[in-house]
Design a protein around this motif. Structure first.
Motif, mmCIF file in Angstrom:
data_model
loop_
_atom_site.group_PDB
_atom_site.id
_atom_site.type_symbol
_atom_site.label_atom_id
_atom_site.label_comp_id
_atom_site.label_asym_id
_atom_site.label_seq_id
_atom_site.Cartn_x
_atom_site.Cartn_y
_atom_site.Cartn_z
ATOM 1 N N GLN A 69 2.182 -1.727 -3.631
ATOM 2 C CA GLN A 69 2.864 -0.507 -3.172
ATOM 3 C C GLN A 69 2.695 -0.353 -1.666
ATOM 4 O O GLN A 69 3.648 0.014 -0.953
ATOM 5 C CB GLN A 69 2.271 0.721 -3.868
ATOM 6 C CG GLN A 69 2.556 0.806 -5.353
ATOM 7 C CD GLN A 69 3.970 1.288 -5.621
ATOM 8 O OE1 GLN A 69 4.528 2.062 -4.844
ATOM 9 N NE2 GLN A 69 4.548 0.812 -6.695
ATOM 10 N N ILE A 70 1.492 -0.621 -1.188
ATOM 11 C CA ILE A 70 1.242 -0.470 0.252
ATOM 12 C C ILE A 70 2.096 -1.464 1.026
ATOM 13 O O ILE A 70 2.745 -1.106 2.025
ATOM 14 C CB ILE A 70 -0.255 -0.670 0.568
ATOM 15 C CG1 ILE A 70 -1.078 0.480 -0.011
ATOM 16 C CG2 ILE A 70 -0.481 -0.723 2.073
ATOM 17 C CD1 ILE A 70 -2.554 0.224 -0.023
ATOM 18 N N LEU A 106 4.389 -1.497 -14.018
ATOM 19 C CA LEU A 106 2.940 -1.453 -13.824
ATOM 20 C C LEU A 106 2.680 -1.329 -12.331
ATOM 21 O O LEU A 106 3.130 -2.149 -11.531
ATOM 22 C CB LEU A 106 2.308 -2.733 -14.359
ATOM 23 C CG LEU A 106 0.803 -2.653 -14.620
ATOM 24 C CD1 LEU A 106 0.528 -1.739 -15.792
ATOM 25 C CD2 LEU A 106 0.241 -4.022 -14.888
ATOM 26 N N ILE A 107 1.975 -0.295 -11.963
ATOM 27 C CA ILE A 107 1.853 0.014 -10.539
ATOM 28 C C ILE A 107 0.590 -0.622 -9.978
ATOM 29 O O ILE A 107 -0.516 -0.400 -10.478
ATOM 30 C CB ILE A 107 1.833 1.543 -10.353
ATOM 31 C CG1 ILE A 107 3.194 2.094 -10.744
ATOM 32 C CG2 ILE A 107 1.550 1.913 -8.912
ATOM 33 C CD1 ILE A 107 3.185 3.530 -11.101
ATOM 34 N N ASP A 108 0.806 -1.407 -8.944
ATOM 35 C CA ASP A 108 -0.318 -2.044 -8.261
ATOM 36 C C ASP A 108 -0.409 -1.440 -6.872
ATOM 37 O O ASP A 108 0.551 -1.463 -6.109
ATOM 38 C CB ASP A 108 -0.064 -3.554 -8.174
ATOM 39 C CG ASP A 108 -1.237 -4.290 -7.551
ATOM 40 O OD1 ASP A 108 -1.167 -5.516 -7.414
ATOM 41 O OD2 ASP A 108 -2.239 -3.625 -7.194
ATOM 42 N N GLY A 109 -1.564 -0.881 -6.566
ATOM 43 C CA GLY A 109 -1.709 -0.158 -5.314
ATOM 44 C C GLY A 109 -1.437 -1.006 -4.092
ATOM 45 O O GLY A 109 -0.780 -0.568 -3.144
ATOM 46 N N ILE A 110 -1.938 -2.236 -4.132
ATOM 47 C CA ILE A 110 -1.803 -3.098 -2.941
ATOM 48 C C ILE A 110 -0.343 -3.466 -2.723
ATOM 49 O O ILE A 110 0.158 -3.447 -1.588
ATOM 50 C CB ILE A 110 -2.688 -4.353 -3.112
ATOM 51 C CG1 ILE A 110 -4.146 -3.912 -3.235
ATOM 52 C CG2 ILE A 110 -2.507 -5.289 -1.950
ATOM 53 C CD1 ILE A 110 -5.078 -4.982 -3.685
ATOM 54 N N GLY A 143 5.659 -0.401 0.872
ATOM 55 C CA GLY A 143 5.839 0.816 1.647
ATOM 56 C C GLY A 143 5.889 0.542 3.137
ATOM 57 O O GLY A 143 6.727 1.078 3.863
ATOM 58 N N LEU A 144 4.969 -0.305 3.594
ATOM 59 C CA LEU A 144 4.951 -0.632 5.023
ATOM 60 C C LEU A 144 6.198 -1.396 5.411
ATOM 61 O O LEU A 144 6.751 -1.195 6.499
ATOM 62 C CB LEU A 144 3.696 -1.446 5.342
ATOM 63 C CG LEU A 144 2.381 -0.653 5.321
ATOM 64 C CD1 LEU A 144 1.211 -1.589 5.554
ATOM 65 C CD2 LEU A 144 2.386 0.436 6.369
#
Lengths: 543, 364
Positions: free
Chosen positions: B328-329, B322-326, B332-333
């Motif tokens: 992921q950020i 389940l992908i959570d945008g926050i 990613g950072l």
């Protein structure tokens, strides 16, 4: 001004006016020259700033001209800034596991198409959309994996698409690290149809739909497919630039009815075609002889030919015709002819003929060329496709186009009652109806002529004619091109919407958990999944 | 009842048109009071006259005999009473009268008539020539009220006794037969003169006209033009060109004959002329789609669907898909940081020993 004496009463002014300093006045002044000179030239030391005229209360402040600092932009710079396309943003996250739209993926789809044909399904007809080819077992799963996923575009494809102006500034390419494309059911079906039409059987399609449903992007997908498969892509990115009379035009001699060429547009067009298909065109050499105003070597590549046309607008149209003839020669790759903004083309243009009447868009040489292939009058010999996309925002109404698209859709779906032309409406255009409708008359006339010629004796004329008529009927079915296909795009399905939103979340532009509730909310607010509205709701309008 | 009476009365009373023939003019119902110049006083009957009358009927009426007997007894009582008490009574009466003055109206100032016709008139008083107010009658407004009451009673009487007799004149309604396709409408303004009372309106439907083929019927519809209502298939036309209803009706009848004659004319069948309905706005008939009805089946389907999507989300969450945008950020950072950390080492490695290089700040 020479003589300030009043001519009636021969009165002379007491003091000469300050502006006159001829010999007489100067002589007359004599000793009081300095004073006179002061009178003659009032000093500007004080400036006219606060000149007080006796009896008046005034404050006159002279407005200073704004000082221009900095270098003004060069001509064309502002336009370039406005039209620049940014395809990459390093602030966005890199999405792992992105597949590329490459020959491997298209090869998979080709295999499934072949399997379908072997299974015996020749007809790809479905309600509304193009044939949704549901395979059995393995290949369906393979496709199903890709539908609803975002694929990246290869570097070479991106360069070609940029050259062909397939990317638009209103599309949000600048938000992501790599340009990516959502694979929808319709895009899979379209790619399969393109693959099928490589062996002849030209695809003639109009992509229609409401505003924001993804027509231009579907066209982009088709172009990407064509580039990957090694086709030559000839694209008209904005039809309104062709018809809105912003480019120079000139009548073509020897054409009845008069066709008008657009030299500078054709020149830029040739340079775009060259840049986009450089790899292919630089390997193809001239095979036919052409009669052009410029001297041509017989062994130059098609790329060089395009360059010659691009640098000289006056010969651009003849060069394009030569280029096209070369492409229609044997052994050439398939060609994709595409156009965005069909409603601009299916009406009168803004150009004026010498008798001040409006030139119909179909009388412009470029548009005439395109419409000839879209209507099926001319055929792409080496296979290929003719695609046109309508646009619904900032598009002129073309009543005939709307009527034809409605009728074609109803015929495709198989409805019995087809919308009829309003008998009291004046704004119909018969040329548009011809372009998009079924052509019957010409073929039957040809067949009749053949029948009469081959009949020898009068007694057997009737019999022979009957046979000929039967043959003609068979021919008619084969030679007359069918009507243009119409693909009406609707909203995304929830699966596709979810895939798109997951891609956004992975790129870091959507700060939400992508669960079914979120997807359903955005999907419903977007009028059952209209892509532009999902994007607006999720990405742009953020509180 | 009162409301209907009022309207009946009003209808009758509103015949106040100038052109009304006198025989139809409304007559006042009650006896009108005449203005009299000689004062007529109400003469009071004396006691003797009353007693004489009563004596006459004492033989038959018990009440009258009783009254006479009682009055005789009181008279005798009064006669036998003291005279002093009578005097006291007289004094009391005078005192009472002195205390309470009889009410006298204040003198009214004579008012001038306020018309300009006063000029030349020596004494142009307004109330000149009017009688003194003797307070012997009701004001005229009161008379008017009584008059109104009388009028209401008159109409009530009519409504109770004469209106029911109208039921004897009732005729049963005979609906129009197939040979009466034309329907005419006339208007009456209940005796009042009105410019539209001579208008006649005709309605018919081309489907009811006998002896017409389909083609002829369609031609009739096309010839009617804007008078044809395509939704109801009714042709409606009116005429008020002439002075009488009869003339207008005749004109409409002739018009229908002409239309039918033209419709039956075979020279031009109008088959190539399309129907023009631009003058009519078709009302969209909306109905709730049956598919949208909520049924038990649909309810079960929806419940199952919602369960399925909830399960799907749970499975994905468990499988960490389940992908959570926050998140992921953040991830990613975090991934990008180590890359930046390695940069200074590379820069340092490039420096030659002994060389005084510029110190470069690394952008973090």
């Amino acid at each position: 001004m020479a003589n300030t004496n009043c001519l009636r009463c021969l009165a002379r002014p007491a003091f000469p006016s300050p502006n006159i300093l001829n010999a007489t006045t100067r002589a007359g002044m004599g000793i009081q020259r300095r004073a006179a000179s002061k009178l003659a030239k009032p000093s500007n030391t004080q400036g006219r700033k606060n000149e007080k005229v006796k009896g008046q209360k005034t404050l006159r402040i002279k407005k200073k001209a704004p000082v221009k600092t900095g270098k003004p932009p060069a001509p064309g710079e502002r336009k370039a800034m406005r039209k620049r396309i940014v395809l990459s943003n390093t602030n966005a996250l890199e999405v792992e596991g992105l597949r590329e739209l490459d020959s491997k993926m298209l090869g998979e789809w080709e295999e499934s198409v072949v399997r379908e044909l072997q299974a015996g399904e020749d007809d790809l007809v479905m309600q509304g959309a193009l044939g949704l080819l549901e395979g059995e077992g393995g290949e369906a799963k393979g496709e199903a994996k890709v539908v609803g996923k975002v694929v990246a575009l290869m570097g070479s494809t991106v360069d070609s698409l940029r050259a062909v102006e397939a990317f638009k500034t209103t599309q949000g390419w600048g938000l992501f690290r790599r340009p990516g494309l959502l694979i929808r059911e319709e895009s899979v079906a379209l790619s399969k149809k393109l693959i099928l039409s490589e062996e002849g059987g030209v695809l003639r399609l109009v992509i229609d739909g409401e505003r924001g449903t993804g027509k231009s992007l579907l066209l982009l997908h088709a172009m990407a497919t064509a580039f990957v498969r090694g086709w030559v892509v000839v694209n008209i990115p904005e039809a309104q630039e062709v018809t809105n009379a912003m480019n120079d035009y000139a009548p073509l001699p020897g054409t009845t009815p008069t066709l008008y060429s657009q030299p500078s547009y054709t020149a830029t067009w040739l340079s775009q075609i060259n840049k986009a298909n450089l790899a292919l065109l630089s390997e193809m050499e001239l095979t036919l002889t052409h009669n052009l105003p410029i001297p041509l070597q017989s062994n130059i590549s098609l790329s060089r030919l395009c360059e010659l046309g691009a640098r000289d607008p006056d010969v651009a149209w003849p060069v394009f015709q030569a280029f096209w003839a070369e492409l229609m020669a044997e052994g050439r790759p398939p060609v994709l002819l595409s156009l965005d903004g069909l409603s601009n083309v299916m009406r009168e243009s803004a150009y004026r003929a010498p008798d001040v009447s409006l030139v119909h868009a179909h009388d412009l040489a470029i548009v005439n060329h395109f419409v000839g292939y879209l209507s099926g009058e001319k055929e792409l010999v080496n296979g290929g496709a003719v695609l046109a996309a309508t646009n619904r925002s900032h598009a002129p109404r073309s009543k005939s186009l709307d009527l034809m698209l409605t009728q074609l859709l109803e015929a495709q779906v198989g409805e019995e009652e087809i919308t009829e032309k309003d008998p009291f409406e004046k704004g119909y255009d018969s040329r548009v109806e011809w372009a998009l409708g079924v052509k019957e008359a010409e073929a039957s006339v040809e067949a009749d002529v053949e029948g009469v010629e081959t009949a020898s004796s009068p007694s057997s004329v009737k019999e022979v004619k009957k046979e000929e008529n039967v043959e003609a009927a068979v021919e008619k079915v084969q030679t007359v091109p069918g009507p243009v296909e119409v693909l009406k795009l609707k909203g995304l399905s929830k699966v596709e919407a979810r895939g798109l939103m997951e891609y956004w979340a992975k790129s870091g532009v959507l700060r939400k958990t992508v669960n079914e509730q979120e997807v359903a909310e955005k999907w419903a607010l977007a009028g059952k999944g209209v892509v532009a509205e999902i994007e607006r709701g999720a990405l742009r309008m953020r509180i | 009842m009162a409301a209907s009476l009022q309207s009946f009365r009003f209808a009758v009373r509103s015949y106040n048109c100038r052109y009304l023939v006198p025989q139809y003019a409304a007559k006042s119902i009650g006896r009108g009071r005449e203005l009299s110049t000689t004062p007529r006083k109400w003469k009071e009957a004396s006691v003797d006259e009353i007693e004489a009358g009563l004596a006459k009927i004492a033989a038959t009426s018990r009440l009258a005999a009783e009254y006479l007997r009682v009055s005789k007894e009181t008279d005798e009582e009064l006669m036998t009473s003291d005279e002093s008490s009578q005097q006291d009574e007289e004094e009391l009466r005078q005192k009472y009268a002195a205390r309470q003055q009889p009410y006298v109206l204040p003198l009214r100032r004579k008012r001038l008539k306020d018309t300009f016709m006063n000029m030349g008139d020596p004494e142009p008083w307004e109330e000149e020539g009017m009688l003194d107010d003797d307070h012997d009658d009701m004001p005229s407004l009161a008379h008017g009220e009584l008059e109104q009451h009388r009028e209401m009673r008159h109409y009530a009487r009519l409504a109770a006794w004469e209106m029911p007799l109208l039921s004897q004149l009732a005729k049963p309604f005979q609906p129009p037969t197939a040979d009466m396709p034309l329907r005419f409408r006339y208007t009456t303004y209940m005796g009042e003169q009105h410019p539209a009372e001579k208008k006649v309106v005709l309605e018919f439907t081309p489907a009811d006209i006998p002896d017409l083929t389909d083609v002829q019927r369609d031609k009739l519809r096309k010839l009617s033009g804007v008078r044809w209502n395509p939704e109801e298939d009714i042709v409606k036309m009116s005429c008020e060109m002439f002075e009488t209803q009869a003339q207008n009706k005749r004109y409409l009848g002739d018009l229908v004959d002409k239309l039918l004659a033209e419709a039956k004319d075979p020279t031009d069948t109008f088959e190539d002329v399309p129907f023009d309905t631009r003058h009519h706005r078709f009302k969209p008939k909306l109905s709730f789609p049956e598919e949208w009805n909520m049924t038990e089946q649909r309810r079960i389907e929806l419940a199952r669907y919602r369960q399925a999507i909830a399960d799907k989300d749970r499975h994905l969450e468990l499988a960490e898909q389940l992908i959570d945008g926050i998140k992921q950020i953040d991830e990613g950072l975090a991934k990008q940081e180590p890359i930046r950390e390695s940069l200074p080492d590379m820069l340092l490695a490039a420096r030659r020993p002994g060389a005084k290089g510029k110190r470069v700040g690394v952008r973090r």
